[in-house]
Design an enzyme around this catalytic site. Sequence first.
Site, PDB file in Angstrom:
ATOM      1  N   LYS A   1       0.843  -1.206   0.000  1.00 57.78           N
ATOM      2  CA  LYS A   1       0.000   0.000   0.000  1.00 57.78           C
ATOM      3  C   LYS A   1       0.873   1.248   0.000  1.00 57.78           C
ATOM      4  O   LYS A   1       1.634   1.483   0.939  1.00 57.78           O
ATOM      5  CB  LYS A   1      -0.899   0.038   1.237  1.00 57.78           C
ATOM      6  CG  LYS A   1      -1.871   1.220   1.192  1.00 57.78           C
ATOM      7  CD  LYS A   1      -2.559   1.504   2.507  1.00 57.78           C
ATOM      8  CE  LYS A   1      -1.762   2.396   3.416  1.00 57.78           C
ATOM      9  NZ  LYS A   1      -1.590   3.775   2.933  1.00 57.78           N
TER      10      LYS A   1
ATOM     11  N   THR B   1       7.182   6.660  13.939  1.00 56.91           N
ATOM     12  CA  THR B   1       7.354   5.780  15.093  1.00 56.91           C
ATOM     13  C   THR B   1       6.010   5.499  15.752  1.00 56.91           C
ATOM     14  O   THR B   1       5.745   4.388  16.204  1.00 56.91           O
ATOM     15  CB  THR B   1       8.348   6.410  16.081  1.00 56.91           C
ATOM     16  OG1 THR B   1       9.642   6.411  15.462  1.00 56.91           O
ATOM     17  CG2 THR B   1       8.427   5.636  17.379  1.00 56.91           C
TER      18      THR B   1
ATOM     19  N   VAL C   1       2.988   5.222  14.385  1.00 50.74           N
ATOM     20  CA  VAL C   1       2.259   4.171  13.671  1.00 50.74           C
ATOM     21  C   VAL C   1       3.015   2.837  13.779  1.00 50.74           C
ATOM     22  O   VAL C   1       2.398   1.773  13.908  1.00 50.74           O
ATOM     23  CB  VAL C   1       2.031   4.569  12.196  1.00 50.74           C
ATOM     24  CG1 VAL C   1       1.379   3.424  11.423  1.00 50.74           C
ATOM     25  CG2 VAL C   1       1.166   5.822  12.116  1.00 50.74           C
TER      26      VAL C   1
ATOM     27  N   GLU D   1      10.627  14.811  16.045  1.00 49.87           N
ATOM     28  CA  GLU D   1      10.861  14.812  14.607  1.00 49.87           C
ATOM     29  C   GLU D   1       9.879  15.765  13.932  1.00 49.87           C
ATOM     30  O   GLU D   1       8.669  15.613  14.054  1.00 49.87           O
ATOM     31  CB  GLU D   1      10.667  13.388  14.061  1.00 49.87           C
ATOM     32  CG  GLU D   1      11.036  13.277  12.607  1.00 49.87           C
ATOM     33  CD  GLU D   1      10.902  11.848  12.075  1.00 49.87           C
ATOM     34  OE1 GLU D   1       9.932  11.169  12.453  1.00 49.87           O
ATOM     35  OE2 GLU D   1      11.768  11.427  11.286  1.00 49.87           O
TER      36      GLU D   1
END
Lengths: 509, 287, 302
Positions: free
Chosen positions: A215, A269, A271, A420
């Site tokens: 995906k 991170t 997910v 991040e």
Amino acid sequence: MSDSNTKESLEKISNGSPKPTSPNADLKLDFASFWEYSPAPESSEHVKIDDRYNHFINGEFVEPVKGRYMKSVNPATEEIICEFAEGTSEDVDKAVKAARKAYEKTWSKLTGKERGKYIFRIARMIQERARELAIIESIDGGKPIRESRDVDVPLAAAHFFYYAGWADKLNYAFPGRKPKSLGVCGQIIPWNFPLLMLAWKIAPALATGNTVVLKPAESTPVTALKFAEICRDAGLPAGVVNIVTGAGATGSEIVNHPDVNKIAFTGSTKVGKIIQKSIAGTGKKLTLELGGKGPNIVFEDAPIDQAVEGIVNAIFFNQGHVCCAGSRLLVQEGVAEKLVQKLKDRMETLIVGDPLDKNTDIGAINSKAQFERIQSYLEIGVNEGAEMYQCSSKIPENGYFCKPTLFTNVSQSNRIVQEEIFGPVLTIQTFRTPEEAIEKANNTPYGLASGVWTDKGSKIFKTGQSIRSGVMWSNTYNKFDPTSPFGGYKESGIGREGGLHGLYPYLTF
Amino acid sequence: MADRIEVLKTYKTYVGGKFPRSESDRTYQIKDGKGKHIANACRCSRKDVRDAVVTARSAFGGWSSRSAYNRGQVLYRIAEMLEGRKDQFLRELQLAGIKEKDAKHEVHTAIDRVIYFAGWTDKISQVFGTVNPVASAHFNFSSPDATGVVGIIAPEEYPLLSAISMIAPVIAGGNSCILLASETNPLPVVSFGEVLHASDVPAGVVNILTGYRSETAETISSHKDVNALFSSISDNKFRKLIDENASINVKRTEHYTPDDWYSDDHENPYLVLKFMETKTTWHPVGF
Amino acid sequence: MSVLTIPDFNQTTPIDQIGVEERVSRLNKRSIKKESKLQALKLALSMIDHTTLEGKDSEGKVIQLCSKARLPYAPMPNLPHVAAVCVYPNMVATAKKALQGTGVKVASVATAFPSGMAQLHIKLDDTRYAVSEGADEIDMVISRGEFLKGNYTFIFDEIAAIKEACGEAHLKVILETGELETLENVRKASDIAMHAGADFIKTSTGKISPAATQPVTLVMLEAIRDFYRDTGSMVGMKPAGGIRKAKEALQYLVLVKETLGSAWLTPEWFRFGASSLTNDLLMQIVKQETGVYQSINYFSND
């Protein structure tokens, strides 16, 4: 001539104590007043993007079972490019069944040599359609054509070429072991390097004899569907590669499908943790390439001008949408002032704008959501008391564009230093000793990549050994190669992609 | 003359090179196969796990940066000390009702296993490290590097052999660890702590806790300063718990449930690699 | 008053060759199209030191060279003339006369060009002679043997002495980078030359291969930039030798623009030492103006 060296002008450039400025620090280099480059747009006339794309399942483009479609937006113009299918559990199930059937009936029956030849074919067809793929990547994702043309697409082709050669040599890769393929691999990739991440996932999976349900990200699905055309044109047996489009919910269907043997995910991170949790106890194999907050350490004996270029590559490559970006600059105090000055000069020559212009250095932020996220971090930085500097270059009125940004006067405790941002935003801290640099570098839950700049070989090795990250760029940054393993320590992921090491996660012994 | 009254041993834990009792001051009874009391063992709490992780973390840097040769020597020293004290382990295994022949087999295999992994410390980077022929003007190499602090959850069976089989590959790679010993027979494992203490293993590299997994596994698997988990519990519910907690900080998890702990299959470098990261270094090649 | 401190030339500024080459390759990806291309071609033309430095040079040859220099392409009289002609000292008077009133400068190599293997007093005489013949600019060579021996003081003093002998004439210091080999040497020689009084630093004599290269030029431009930051003084740059194509010239201009900025994009601060480059620039200019690809047969080869 000037009195600047006698006047007691002090400039605070870091979180350390104030330091005197060098003489002539007020001299300006002027990069803009004369000889502006005329627009140099890459022609996209020969590139065809359909109005609507369907899933690629079992060798055919098929409409989604529930008939729902999503839209992909050109982030540089905010215009809709095309519609693509929204995958539901029914679509994912069809794709997994196709992949399982292909695995059992054809792909696992083929010799490694024959598998390899298909993968070589794919590599060549990517090369043949390189320009088209590069243009689409820039239209769909906003990255400058210079990068999609010179980095993303050639590296994607190289990746297939590299792994194609492994297909019949796996017995040489693992001393004392006879490796076996896993079965059906569910692969979920991000929007920052759509085709390249697809290559990183699909090439080793196919070489090791697995079949794939992949995906692409919902903001950048088009090159994956073009890749599906390549699989079809290359005569790849039906069902070996299946592309199902959609958003997070579709990804979750893949992760949780009981007949998937392995999950490979690149993304945040946050997910990654959800995926790791959802497959708990299932025995599915897992590789994760997650976030980072890469330290880029410049010692005072570094080749400074090349370090400046390395810093630019580290944080402004691909608008900073790079998990291994060198987003935390750590500079030794003795060179900090000079380095920041040079960096600011260099930033003045960065061209932000139309991704399809061959002179563009920094393209569009990939999506509205990401744009807003970056803007919110800029606000957070300013509210935390950091000093923000942005280059003076113009940015287009429409589309999601962000000026290259520096933050000085920051410390480890700032959110912009810890989290991040995934944008063209660099924080600059200073240090005094190598130990201090290493301590700051490691003071993060991440461990994907790092940089070190020094002319001294022994210092490179010592720093490299001490920093806990999967990639260590010394006197360079953001270099990639199919033969070079990539992946993180700590919360930056599990497993490696690329090189011999990249075979490991797709095999059992 | 009356029989001499034997001096019984008090079994404690092994943390940071010392033998503390559980901070909870709780113990539980260890019985032999016939239900007869052998000794009391410490019933460790989550706070004991917490303290053990702190000491493992502080030992990690020093241990992982020792030379591979030195780590090999230290591991070999463990085997030497085990050999010297094997009577004690035979006795302890037999106390729990294991036949003498089986006890010998277990102790001998454990000693040999330590030697096997001792030999890997200075070969693992040679066999599994690579020089990568990148297309640009860079020298590029990858080598294995220790993952960090590893939580080991040992099974009930073959308490000494399984524990040593799990510890050896983990520390051979340069990690430090916390072992949750067999619940039903942790005594020889606690005694193994004395062997570690007497050999040259730096304090904190191996930490041994006893007690109920139901009280400690949750803590160690969710702890954010633990980098990896090595579990030999086959129960699926337990596995799921471990995996779910691992996701809190993206721990590497290895569920290892061999049918036969004596098998030579256990002796392989891939077990060491499970607890190592690959680090890749780039450098330009030029004048 | 700014205090000029002379750095310790035994210290080496670290330079990473691969990093320099990557930077050049990235700058070469700038796509110069349309107006910006025409503008740059004309600019490059105006920056040329149109050169003849051969043993067989004669007055006749130099006069032809000068007529090309003042009017590069007769059908387009509005094109700029080149910046200078560059000749041997004994041709200076001829060139000076031929260029009277044109604005084209006369540059002369001196100091036992191209080897520089002569005693200082001979080099000084050579220099004074060229100046007395009317040279506006002197292109000297450094003593590479002494440099490679580590005798940096010798290099510095020699340049300073020649600078003094130049009087009003501008001094270009040729580093002969093809013989220095490493970029760190190039950087060091640039720093010595600038601190010793060079008005320009120049890559090559054209007699040694490799002559000018873009990585070398980038390193020299960066040295000029740092010198400017440190002292406030601008120094010019002249890559010489081996630059034959208009496309390369534009690449050099991009290097200058993105390293030093607009202020250096004039003949006063940047020159190309070349001969065949002139015609390739002219062909490209005519192509841009007419849309028709050109043949060298239509361009005078003086």
